[in-house]
Design an enzyme around this catalytic site. Sequence first.
Site, PDB file in Angstrom:
ATOM      1  N   ALA A   1      41.987  37.318  39.303  1.00  0.00           N
ATOM      2  CA  ALA A   1      41.958  38.197  38.130  1.00  0.00           C
ATOM      3  C   ALA A   1      41.390  39.582  38.420  1.00  0.00           C
ATOM      4  O   ALA A   1      41.099  40.327  37.488  1.00  0.00           O
ATOM      5  CB  ALA A   1      41.152  37.530  37.025  1.00  0.00           C
TER       6      ALA A   1
ATOM      7  N   HIS B   1      37.076  43.155  33.910  1.00  0.00           N
ATOM      8  CA  HIS B   1      36.152  42.992  35.044  1.00  0.00           C
ATOM      9  C   HIS B   1      35.838  44.372  35.608  1.00  0.00           C
ATOM     10  O   HIS B   1      36.750  45.082  36.068  1.00  0.00           O
ATOM     11  CB  HIS B   1      36.778  42.119  36.128  1.00  0.00           C
TER      12      HIS B   1
END
Length: 252
Positions: free
Chosen positions: A119, A203
């Site tokens: 991810a 993130h």
Amino acid sequence: MRRIGLLGCGNVGEIIARKHEGVNIIALYDAVYDKAKAVQDACGAQAYESFDEFLAQDLEIVVEAASVSAVQAHAEAILLAGKDMIILSVGALTDDPFRDHLKACAVEKGKKIYIPSGAITGLDNLKVCQIAEVSKVLLRTTKNPRSLGIEIDKPMLLFKGTARDCIRQYPKNINVAIAIELASEHEVEVELWADPGTDRNTHELIVEGEFGEITIKVSNRPSPENPATSYLAALSILSLLRNLDNPIQIGT
Ligand SMILES: NC(=O)C1=CN([C@@H]2O[C@H](COP(=O)(O)OP(=O)(O)OC[C@H]3O[C@@H](n4cnc5c(N)ncnc54)[C@H](OP(=O)(O)O)[C@@H]3O)[C@@H](O)[C@H]2O)C=CC1
Ligand SMILES: O=C([O-])CC(=O)C(=O)O
């Protein structure tokens, strides 16, 4: 074409089964047999009720998209059976003796363990941290509370501490931190936020070292079938499979 087995036929497994190209998916296994059967109906590979039967097939690579506990339970047997392995639930590799053991199994059989970028992006050049002086590696992850299985009405810091402690508490949400730790060979500080105002899995990676500063921000669309998992994670496995036999290796 490479012969692939899928360990885990949930959200990511199903996307891989539907979208793969250049490889041949021949065997499927999931703790929930009905999920493997559903993927069988979608892609034509054979679903197995027994893990041993799944592993007995003529597979070259097993793609794990199941859980940290699935890696703990099955990775050794997969490698010792002479299969390469792609591990998405990389949180399982925080346990140093377990990781060293899997490495030894891979070496014994001449096999590889691939850790996809999952991810995040930028994992490739983070490997410079293995040889450079590094003063900070921080991952700030923000998800909608529903991705984390909670209900709150304002942003909340759920966790602040080491990646290793975080993955123990959130094994389905912070595997990325362990991928960063393995790539950089540096302890990763983690902040995990829940924010009801976001529809992304974000993130932010901040690294400081002798080379300067790195800031990477990835704003991921959650997968429709599992909001905890970013859609990018499934794409990263598909692209890894697509490039396995490419003689030109791009990225560090
Ligand atoms: N490295 C990274 O960047 C990322 C890693 N991940 C990780 O990837 C994995 C797959 O994600 P996703 O597809 O969204 O998850 P899902 O929960 O949608 O699918 C996983 C499937 O695997 C099954 N499963 C779990 N444990 C086992 C086992 N021991 N043996 C066989 N099957 C098992 C699950 O069954 P059941 O539902 O019964 O548990 C489920 O059907 C997760 O561990 C996730 O945390 C996800 C995103 C990014
Ligand atoms: O998909 C994501 O954004 C991150 C994730 O769940 C994980 O690393 O386990």
